[in-house]
Motif scaffolding. Structure first.
Motif, PDB file in Angstrom:
ATOM      1  N   ASN A   1       0.826  -1.213   0.000  1.00  0.00           N
ATOM      2  CA  ASN A   1       0.000   0.000   0.000  1.00  0.00           C
ATOM      3  C   ASN A   1       0.861   1.265   0.000  1.00  0.00           C
ATOM      4  O   ASN A   1       0.493   2.266  -0.625  1.00  0.00           O
ATOM      5  CB  ASN A   1      -0.944   0.006   1.198  1.00  0.00           C
ATOM      6  CG  ASN A   1      -2.048  -1.005   1.048  1.00  0.00           C
ATOM      7  OD1 ASN A   1      -2.379  -1.427  -0.066  1.00  0.00           O
ATOM      8  ND2 ASN A   1      -2.621  -1.435   2.151  1.00  0.00           N
ATOM      9  N   VAL A   2       1.988   1.234   0.683  1.00  0.00           N
ATOM     10  CA  VAL A   2       2.900   2.379   0.686  1.00  0.00           C
ATOM     11  C   VAL A   2       3.419   2.642  -0.728  1.00  0.00           C
ATOM     12  O   VAL A   2       3.458   3.786  -1.194  1.00  0.00           O
ATOM     13  CB  VAL A   2       4.069   2.140   1.671  1.00  0.00           C
ATOM     14  CG1 VAL A   2       5.177   3.178   1.490  1.00  0.00           C
ATOM     15  CG2 VAL A   2       3.558   2.138   3.105  1.00  0.00           C
ATOM     16  N   ILE A   3       3.786   1.588  -1.432  1.00  0.00           N
ATOM     17  CA  ILE A   3       4.281   1.725  -2.804  1.00  0.00           C
ATOM     18  C   ILE A   3       3.169   2.225  -3.727  1.00  0.00           C
ATOM     19  O   ILE A   3       3.390   3.106  -4.560  1.00  0.00           O
ATOM     20  CB  ILE A   3       4.870   0.390  -3.299  1.00  0.00           C
ATOM     21  CG1 ILE A   3       6.135   0.064  -2.504  1.00  0.00           C
ATOM     22  CG2 ILE A   3       5.163   0.441  -4.796  1.00  0.00           C
ATOM     23  CD1 ILE A   3       6.646  -1.340  -2.699  1.00  0.00           C
ATOM     24  N   ALA A   4       1.953   1.689  -3.578  1.00  0.00           N
ATOM     25  CA  ALA A   4       0.829   2.148  -4.404  1.00  0.00           C
ATOM     26  C   ALA A   4       0.550   3.626  -4.142  1.00  0.00           C
ATOM     27  O   ALA A   4       0.331   4.398  -5.084  1.00  0.00           O
ATOM     28  CB  ALA A   4      -0.412   1.313  -4.111  1.00  0.00           C
ATOM     29  N   THR A   5       0.573   4.026  -2.881  1.00  0.00           N
ATOM     30  CA  THR A   5       0.353   5.441  -2.538  1.00  0.00           C
ATOM     31  C   THR A   5       1.412   6.318  -3.187  1.00  0.00           C
ATOM     32  O   THR A   5       1.107   7.385  -3.729  1.00  0.00           O
ATOM     33  CB  THR A   5       0.356   5.625  -1.009  1.00  0.00           C
ATOM     34  OG1 THR A   5      -0.683   4.823  -0.448  1.00  0.00           O
ATOM     35  CG2 THR A   5       0.132   7.081  -0.622  1.00  0.00           C
ATOM     36  N   ARG A   6       2.648   5.867  -3.164  1.00  0.00           N
ATOM     37  CA  ARG A   6       3.735   6.625  -3.795  1.00  0.00           C
ATOM     38  C   ARG A   6       3.477   6.802  -5.288  1.00  0.00           C
ATOM     39  O   ARG A   6       3.686   7.877  -5.846  1.00  0.00           O
ATOM     40  CB  ARG A   6       5.059   5.915  -3.548  1.00  0.00           C
ATOM     41  CG  ARG A   6       6.251   6.681  -4.107  1.00  0.00           C
ATOM     42  CD  ARG A   6       7.563   5.965  -3.877  1.00  0.00           C
ATOM     43  NE  ARG A   6       7.515   4.666  -4.538  1.00  0.00           N
ATOM     44  CZ  ARG A   6       8.162   3.592  -4.127  1.00  0.00           C
ATOM     45  NH1 ARG A   6       8.901   3.646  -3.034  1.00  0.00           N
ATOM     46  NH2 ARG A   6       8.087   2.463  -4.799  1.00  0.00           N
ATOM     47  N   ASP A   7       2.986   5.749  -5.961  1.00  0.00           N
ATOM     48  CA  ASP A   7       2.679   5.853  -7.387  1.00  0.00           C
ATOM     49  C   ASP A   7       1.602   6.895  -7.654  1.00  0.00           C
ATOM     50  O   ASP A   7       1.710   7.694  -8.581  1.00  0.00           O
ATOM     51  CB  ASP A   7       2.240   4.507  -7.952  1.00  0.00           C
ATOM     52  CG  ASP A   7       3.397   3.548  -8.136  1.00  0.00           C
ATOM     53  OD1 ASP A   7       4.569   3.955  -7.949  1.00  0.00           O
ATOM     54  OD2 ASP A   7       3.137   2.375  -8.460  1.00  0.00           O
ATOM     55  N   PHE A   8       0.555   6.892  -6.844  1.00  0.00           N
ATOM     56  CA  PHE A   8      -0.511   7.873  -7.026  1.00  0.00           C
ATOM     57  C   PHE A   8      -0.007   9.283  -6.705  1.00  0.00           C
ATOM     58  O   PHE A   8      -0.393  10.250  -7.356  1.00  0.00           O
ATOM     59  CB  PHE A   8      -1.728   7.533  -6.158  1.00  0.00           C
ATOM     60  CG  PHE A   8      -2.604   6.472  -6.758  1.00  0.00           C
ATOM     61  CD1 PHE A   8      -3.657   6.812  -7.593  1.00  0.00           C
ATOM     62  CD2 PHE A   8      -2.375   5.129  -6.509  1.00  0.00           C
ATOM     63  CE1 PHE A   8      -4.463   5.841  -8.161  1.00  0.00           C
ATOM     64  CE2 PHE A   8      -3.170   4.142  -7.063  1.00  0.00           C
ATOM     65  CZ  PHE A   8      -4.212   4.500  -7.902  1.00  0.00           C
ATOM     66  N   ARG A   9       0.848   9.403  -5.709  1.00  0.00           N
ATOM     67  CA  ARG A   9       1.379  10.712  -5.304  1.00  0.00           C
ATOM     68  C   ARG A   9       2.231  11.328  -6.410  1.00  0.00           C
ATOM     69  O   ARG A   9       2.300  12.548  -6.542  1.00  0.00           O
ATOM     70  CB  ARG A   9       2.181  10.557  -4.017  1.00  0.00           C
ATOM     71  CG  ARG A   9       2.640  11.882  -3.440  1.00  0.00           C
ATOM     72  CD  ARG A   9       3.268  11.727  -2.069  1.00  0.00           C
ATOM     73  NE  ARG A   9       2.195  11.677  -1.092  1.00  0.00           N
ATOM     74  CZ  ARG A   9       2.038  10.693  -0.201  1.00  0.00           C
ATOM     75  NH1 ARG A   9       2.896   9.701  -0.140  1.00  0.00           N
ATOM     76  NH2 ARG A   9       1.038  10.714   0.650  1.00  0.00           N
TER      77      ARG A   9
END
Length: 106
Positions: A19-27
């Motif tokens: 989830n941290v990596i996915a959030t980074r992609d969206f950010r």
């Protein structure tokens, strides 16, 4: 696949790493910080709608599900997985191994 979280085993990697990596992609997208905040706000909005008058019916209509959503936690898990999958296939070219997607779907 290079994007598969193959090393996410218990006691090796923190549970929220995907989830941290996915959030980074969206950010990283244009307007990304607002996008991340909108997704975070979605969870409390769904919870409020669910507990409001006609909550299940409202979610059924908004999301066009095949039937009423009988378990909010499972529904939120399902939606969360969609965001993670989009981040996982956020390639610079069209891809179709999950569904036909454009380049950079995030």
């Amino acid at each position: 696949a290079a994007s598969a979280p193959i090393w996410q085993f218990a006691d090796l990697v923190p549970c929220d790493t995907s989830n941290v990596i996915a959030t980074r992609d969206f950010r990283r997208t244009p307007g990304g910080e607002q996008c991340v905040e909108n997704i975070r706000a979605l969870w409390s909005a769904l919870n409020a709608a669910w507990h409001g008058e006609h909550g299940e019916e409202l979610l059924f209509v908004i999301f066009n599900t095949c039937g009423y959503v009988f378990n909010l936690s499972n529904f939120i898990d399902w939606l969360s997985e969609i965001f993670v999958n989009l981040a996982m296939v956020n390639y610079p070219y069209p891809a179709s191994f999950l569904e036909p997607l454009p380049a950079w779907p995030v």
